[in-house]
Design a protein around this motif. Structure first.
Motif, PDB file in Angstrom:
ATOM      1  N   PHE A  21       1.115  -0.931  -0.137  1.00  0.00           N
ATOM      2  CA  PHE A  21      -0.105   0.001   0.474  1.00  0.00           C
ATOM      3  C   PHE A  21       1.215   1.299   0.481  1.00  0.00           C
ATOM      4  O   PHE A  21       0.291   2.353  -0.658  1.00  0.00           O
ATOM      5  CB  PHE A  21      -0.857  -0.231   0.760  1.00  0.00           C
ATOM      6  CG  PHE A  21      -2.162  -1.258   0.776  1.00  0.00           C
ATOM      7  CD1 PHE A  21      -3.266  -1.218   0.108  1.00  0.00           C
ATOM      8  CD2 PHE A  21      -2.085  -2.048   2.185  1.00  0.00           C
ATOM      9  CE1 PHE A  21      -3.941  -1.747  -0.664  1.00  0.00           C
ATOM     10  CE2 PHE A  21      -3.418  -2.970   1.737  1.00  0.00           C
ATOM     11  CZ  PHE A  21      -3.981  -2.960   0.544  1.00  0.00           C
ATOM     12  N   ALA A  22       2.274   1.037   0.741  1.00  0.00           N
ATOM     13  CA  ALA A  22       2.516   2.451   0.742  1.00  0.00           C
ATOM     14  C   ALA A  22       3.462   2.900  -0.873  1.00  0.00           C
ATOM     15  O   ALA A  22       3.503   3.620  -1.179  1.00  0.00           O
ATOM     16  CB  ALA A  22       3.800   2.166   1.378  1.00  0.00           C
ATOM     17  N   GLN A  23       4.098   1.313  -1.312  1.00  0.00           N
ATOM     18  CA  GLN A  23       4.142   1.526  -2.904  1.00  0.00           C
ATOM     19  C   GLN A  23       3.159   2.322  -4.299  1.00  0.00           C
ATOM     20  O   GLN A  23       3.554   3.474  -4.238  1.00  0.00           O
ATOM     21  CB  GLN A  23       4.675  -0.138  -3.782  1.00  0.00           C
ATOM     22  CG  GLN A  23       5.539  -0.113  -4.581  1.00  0.00           C
ATOM     23  CD  GLN A  23       6.823   0.463  -4.731  1.00  0.00           C
ATOM     24  OE1 GLN A  23       7.402   2.085  -4.560  1.00  0.00           O
ATOM     25  NE2 GLN A  23       7.895  -0.331  -5.231  1.00  0.00           N
ATOM     26  N   ARG A  24       2.383   1.783  -3.889  1.00  0.00           N
ATOM     27  CA  ARG A  24       0.612   2.000  -4.384  1.00  0.00           C
ATOM     28  C   ARG A  24       0.263   3.810  -3.400  1.00  0.00           C
ATOM     29  O   ARG A  24       0.217   4.221  -5.372  1.00  0.00           O
ATOM     30  CB  ARG A  24      -0.287   1.183  -4.318  1.00  0.00           C
ATOM     31  CG  ARG A  24      -1.286   1.362  -5.080  1.00  0.00           C
ATOM     32  CD  ARG A  24      -2.794   0.432  -4.926  1.00  0.00           C
ATOM     33  NE  ARG A  24      -3.126   1.416  -3.918  1.00  0.00           N
ATOM     34  CZ  ARG A  24      -4.367   0.586  -2.807  1.00  0.00           C
ATOM     35  NH1 ARG A  24      -5.161  -0.552  -3.584  1.00  0.00           N
ATOM     36  NH2 ARG A  24      -4.611   1.069  -2.153  1.00  0.00           N
ATOM     37  N   GLU A  25       0.793   3.713  -2.665  1.00  0.00           N
ATOM     38  CA  GLU A  25       0.106   5.268  -2.545  1.00  0.00           C
ATOM     39  C   GLU A  25       1.560   6.347  -2.906  1.00  0.00           C
ATOM     40  O   GLU A  25       1.372   7.809  -3.106  1.00  0.00           O
ATOM     41  CB  GLU A  25       0.365   5.260  -0.827  1.00  0.00           C
ATOM     42  CG  GLU A  25       0.152   6.758  -0.145  1.00  0.00           C
ATOM     43  CD  GLU A  25      -1.774   7.170  -0.597  1.00  0.00           C
ATOM     44  OE1 GLU A  25      -1.943   8.423  -1.244  1.00  0.00           O
ATOM     45  OE2 GLU A  25      -2.625   6.219  -1.503  1.00  0.00           O
ATOM     46  N   SER A  26       2.900   6.007  -3.040  1.00  0.00           N
ATOM     47  CA  SER A  26       3.747   6.679  -3.396  1.00  0.00           C
ATOM     48  C   SER A  26       3.115   6.802  -5.232  1.00  0.00           C
ATOM     49  O   SER A  26       3.556   8.049  -6.260  1.00  0.00           O
ATOM     50  CB  SER A  26       5.106   6.271  -3.384  1.00  0.00           C
ATOM     51  OG  SER A  26       5.809   6.656  -3.891  1.00  0.00           O
ATOM     52  N   LEU A  27       2.908   6.019  -5.577  1.00  0.00           N
ATOM     53  CA  LEU A  27       2.977   6.454  -7.702  1.00  0.00           C
ATOM     54  C   LEU A  27       2.111   7.503  -7.779  1.00  0.00           C
ATOM     55  O   LEU A  27       1.521   7.749  -8.593  1.00  0.00           O
ATOM     56  CB  LEU A  27       2.221   4.858  -7.644  1.00  0.00           C
ATOM     57  CG  LEU A  27       3.491   4.028  -7.608  1.00  0.00           C
ATOM     58  CD1 LEU A  27       3.864   2.036  -7.979  1.00  0.00           C
ATOM     59  CD2 LEU A  27       4.155   4.334  -9.325  1.00  0.00           C
ATOM     60  N   ILE A  28       0.405   6.946  -6.551  1.00  0.00           N
ATOM     61  CA  ILE A  28      -0.693   7.464  -6.512  1.00  0.00           C
ATOM     62  C   ILE A  28      -0.132   9.497  -6.512  1.00  0.00           C
ATOM     63  O   ILE A  28      -0.395   9.855  -6.901  1.00  0.00           O
ATOM     64  CB  ILE A  28      -1.802   7.494  -5.324  1.00  0.00           C
ATOM     65  CG1 ILE A  28      -2.126   5.988  -5.425  1.00  0.00           C
ATOM     66  CG2 ILE A  28      -2.795   8.599  -5.314  1.00  0.00           C
ATOM     67  CD1 ILE A  28      -2.942   5.489  -4.594  1.00  0.00           C
ATOM     68  N   GLN A  29       0.095   9.780  -4.835  1.00  0.00           N
ATOM     69  CA  GLN A  29       1.024  11.025  -5.212  1.00  0.00           C
ATOM     70  C   GLN A  29       2.013  11.623  -5.876  1.00  0.00           C
ATOM     71  O   GLN A  29       2.211  12.737  -6.086  1.00  0.00           O
ATOM     72  CB  GLN A  29       1.123  11.133  -4.006  1.00  0.00           C
ATOM     73  CG  GLN A  29       0.524  10.497  -2.402  1.00  0.00           C
ATOM     74  CD  GLN A  29       0.409  11.324  -0.678  1.00  0.00           C
ATOM     75  OE1 GLN A  29       1.993  11.492  -0.904  1.00  0.00           O
ATOM     76  NE2 GLN A  29      -0.409  10.601  -0.047  1.00  0.00           N
ATOM     77  N   ASN A  30       2.736  11.160  -6.205  1.00  0.00           N
ATOM     78  CA  ASN A  30       3.986  11.255  -6.764  1.00  0.00           C
ATOM     79  C   ASN A  30       4.664  10.904  -8.109  1.00  0.00           C
ATOM     80  O   ASN A  30       5.194  11.283  -8.696  1.00  0.00           O
ATOM     81  CB  ASN A  30       5.916  10.757  -6.014  1.00  0.00           C
ATOM     82  CG  ASN A  30       5.120  10.962  -4.570  1.00  0.00           C
ATOM     83  OD1 ASN A  30       4.911  12.047  -4.242  1.00  0.00           O
ATOM     84  ND2 ASN A  30       5.593  10.852  -3.416  1.00  0.00           N
ATOM     85  N   GLY A  31       3.425   9.683  -8.590  1.00  0.00           N
ATOM     86  CA  GLY A  31       3.825   8.809 -10.299  1.00  0.00           C
ATOM     87  C   GLY A  31       5.454   8.383 -10.377  1.00  0.00           C
ATOM     88  O   GLY A  31       5.953   8.206 -10.745  1.00  0.00           O
TER      89      GLY A  31
END
Length: 156
Positions: free
Chosen positions: A34-44
């Motif tokens: 979920f941290a990896q996915r959230e980084s992709l959401i917020q930072n691309g």
């Protein structure tokens, strides 16, 4: 980009501070996803450079599996990282850390990235198929779109 074991150690430390107990391995793997996915959401972009594998109970990082299995994980002390990273991890922990490991496993079973990594793998077996970053990005885009829709509807 952050070191995968540093992120894991930080999550484990924060979990211990919040709940007074050591995080179980299954939950740690799911929170890392979920941290990896959230980084992709917020930072691309990816938060760390490590591949998840589509095991039967959800995404697994072999780097974490090996240090958890040999007992050395508890001795890893997290290093400092950017404030943005700290805020991202705080958001993930607030949203997911209170859920039990099996609930997090079920959540990851709805992810495109996990499903695609399981193609051709019997249900009760683990897999050495890596989950593609492009598929995790597709999951991130789906979540991002859902959040935007809920915000427009005044439900977020």
């Amino acid at each position: 980009m952050e070191k995968v074991l540093n992120i894991a150690a930080h999550i484990a430390q924060e979990y211990f501070l919040e709940y007074g107990q050591q995080i179980d391995e299954m939950k740690l793997h799911k929170l890392m996803y979920f941290a990896q996915r959230e980084s992709l959401i917020q930072n691309g972009e990816a938060l760390f450079d490590a591949a998840f594998y589509g095991w039967k109970y959800g995404p697994v990082l072999k780097e974490i599996r090996s240090v958890y299995k040999d007992g050395s994980f508890v001795s890893i002390m997290p290093e400092r990282f950017t404030k943005d990273c700290s805020m991202l991890l705080k958001k993930v922990l607030e949203k997911y850390a209170g859920k039990d490991s099996w609930s997090l496993s079920r959540l990851t079973h709805g992810e495109i990235s996990w499903k695609n990594s399981r193609i051709g793998i019997p249900e009760k077996e683990n897999s050495d198929n890596p989950m593609s970053l492009e598929d995790i990005m597709a999951d991130a885009e789906r979540i991002k779109a859902r959040r935007e829709m809920l915000k427009e509807l005044g439900l977020a």
